[in-house]
Design an enzyme around this catalytic site. Structure first.
Site, mmCIF file in Angstrom:
data_model
loop_
_atom_site.group_PDB
_atom_site.id
_atom_site.type_symbol
_atom_site.label_atom_id
_atom_site.label_comp_id
_atom_site.label_asym_id
_atom_site.label_seq_id
_atom_site.Cartn_x
_atom_site.Cartn_y
_atom_site.Cartn_z
ATOM 1 N N HIS A 172 41.588 43.830 50.775
ATOM 2 C CA HIS A 172 41.762 45.365 51.357
ATOM 3 C C HIS A 172 42.382 45.926 52.514
ATOM 4 O O HIS A 172 42.797 46.502 53.043
ATOM 5 C CB HIS A 172 41.519 46.244 50.379
ATOM 6 N N ARG A 180 31.280 43.898 38.871
ATOM 7 C CA ARG A 180 33.011 43.904 38.178
ATOM 8 C C ARG A 180 32.655 42.452 37.697
ATOM 9 O O ARG A 180 33.293 41.784 37.249
ATOM 10 C CB ARG A 180 34.474 43.944 39.877
ATOM 11 N N ASP A 230 45.843 48.978 36.460
ATOM 12 C CA ASP A 230 44.202 48.007 36.281
ATOM 13 C C ASP A 230 43.098 48.688 35.688
ATOM 14 O O ASP A 230 42.901 49.873 35.984
ATOM 15 C CB ASP A 230 43.565 48.117 38.148
ATOM 16 N N ARG A 249 41.960 53.222 35.595
ATOM 17 C CA ARG A 249 43.119 54.432 35.900
ATOM 18 C C ARG A 249 43.445 55.000 34.648
ATOM 19 O O ARG A 249 43.777 56.120 35.484
ATOM 20 C CB ARG A 249 44.680 53.607 36.244
ATOM 21 N N LYS A 281 41.459 37.070 37.358
ATOM 22 C CA LYS A 281 41.561 37.238 38.551
ATOM 23 C C LYS A 281 39.961 36.974 38.714
ATOM 24 O O LYS A 281 38.873 37.259 38.660
ATOM 25 C CB LYS A 281 42.208 38.606 39.214
ATOM 26 N N HIS A 282 39.579 36.604 40.364
ATOM 27 C CA HIS A 282 40.490 36.359 41.740
ATOM 28 C C HIS A 282 41.202 34.898 41.504
ATOM 29 O O HIS A 282 39.756 34.703 42.868
ATOM 30 C CB HIS A 282 40.199 37.414 42.528
ATOM 31 N N ASP A 316 47.855 39.072 44.535
ATOM 32 C CA ASP A 316 47.055 40.226 44.408
ATOM 33 C C ASP A 316 48.153 41.509 45.270
ATOM 34 O O ASP A 316 49.175 40.585 45.750
ATOM 35 C CB ASP A 316 45.931 40.349 45.438
#
Length: 362
Positions: free
Chosen positions: A217, A174, A101, A109, A204-205, A285
């Site tokens: 999450h 984002r 990601d 990351r 996404k998403h 996801d």
């Protein structure tokens, strides 16, 4: 006579086992798994899984949920380049999808503390830049990914910034904005920049996370009364350009009164594929996120995801150290679903074909 019968039985069994073996390997292509380790020697479990099951994809993380003082997969530039080389050496075609990601902002990351640039801007800052700076920024990002052997970026976000109470998209900056045409244009620049260095992308998403309030999450997120049809527009505009589409775990009663998007035939096959005309690879996801894991067991999750029309099933093995799932368990469970008739081999073949088409772009 008896010899002839025995011979034909043996041949039948051999061809059956070859088919079974081939089926296992086609199933393996549908899986993207997370694993622990900064190296992948021939003896490592992940290497054995890639070889035995023809594993299609892996996802890498820096944060280690088991021991936060140790890296999970990403420690330094040199180490990461070496890890991805080892992983590719385990694959039969050298086209293992190695994903991270990497959006910019909070979601990157490859951090500076590991020797990477690590300061890529979030989407809400990108839109303040001029076109050439944006192109330069995302090209630099793709160069960095490519330089360490990462060929699949689970980005860009095309969610619309339409709910100021949304912590996951709006709160983290984002989104590229509220206007779907503008969002699609920025996402298009991002995709082009990634392609310039051979990196695949995922918009996404789906079908839109920008209107939501909760975080999938953590648990069930119902967007029925918040979601707007406008949120589909970036997907329609990018349907021929997107390498893959990632589907969210949001629940929208207006689209499917029973299942969240990632497990929904109504959402993936009917809406995304038939209505919007997208024919590429669909990735879920992380299926271990609370929205799914708290409500559906592994067997049911896999069954629903495949039957919904998902191609790549993402099992991050990142969110709960007590709930890591082996590749063997995933493949065995899907094999049992096919044997029981709950999933058809045709579904596996369709997904396999789409994934091979995607890999041709590498």
């Amino acid at each position: 006579m008896i010899k002839k019968v025995l011979l034909s039985v043996m041949l039948a069994l051999m061809s059956l086992s070859a088919q079974e073996f081939a089926l296992e390997k086609r199933i393996g292509q549908m899986l993207m798994v997370g694993f622990h380790g900064t190296h992948a020697s021939k003896e490592s479990q992940i290497c054995k899984d890639i070889q035995q099951y023809n594993l299609g994809a892996v996802i890498l993380f820096d944060y280690n949920p088991v021991d936060k003082n140790k890296p999970k997969n990403i420690a330094t530039k040199k180490q990461l380049a070496s890890l991805t080389k080892e992983l590719q050496a385990c694959s039969s075609d050298g086209k293992l999808l190695i994903a991270v990601d990497q959006e910019g902002g909070k979601v990157q990351r490859l951090k500076s503390k590991y020797g990477f640039y690590g300061n890529f801007p979030k989407a809400s800052d990108v839109i303040r830049m001029d076109q050439s700076t944006i192109k330069e920024t995302y090209t630099k990002m793709s160069e960095e990914l490519s330089s360490v052997g990462i060929n699949y970026d689970l980005a860009p976000v095309v969610d619309l910034d339409i709910n100021r109470k949304n912590h996951v998209i709006h709160g983290l900056g984002r989104s590229f904005g509220k206007d779907p045409k503008v969002v699609a244009a920025y996402a298009s620049t991002f995709i082009d920049a990634m392609h310039s260095n051979g990196v695949l992308t995922s918009i996404k998403h789906f079908p839109g996370h920008g209107s939501s309030v909760g975080d999938t999450h953590k648990g069930f997120v119902d967007i029925t009364n918040l979601w707007q049809e406008l949120e589909l527009e970036p997907y329609r505009l990018l349907k021929d350009k997107a390498d893959t589409v990632m589907v969210a775990h949001v629940f929208n009663q207006k689209i499917d009164p029973k299942y969240p998007a990632s497990l929904s035939y109504e959402t993936i096959t009917k809406l995304l594929r038939w209505k919007l005309g997208y024919h590429g690879v669909v990735i879920t996801d992380d299926l271990q996120m609370g929205a799914i894991s708290q409500k559906y067991g592994l067997r049911n999750t896999l069954k629903l995801a495949i039957n919904a029309g998902d191609d790549i099933l993402l099992i991050g093995n990142q969110l709960d150290p007590k709930k890591t799932v082996s590749t063997k368990k995933l493949v065995d469970t899907i094999m049992l679903l096919i044997q029981s008739g709950e999933v058809t081999e045709e579904s596996i073949n369709k997904a396999y074909k789409r994934i091979q088409g995607l890999k041709k772009k590498l």
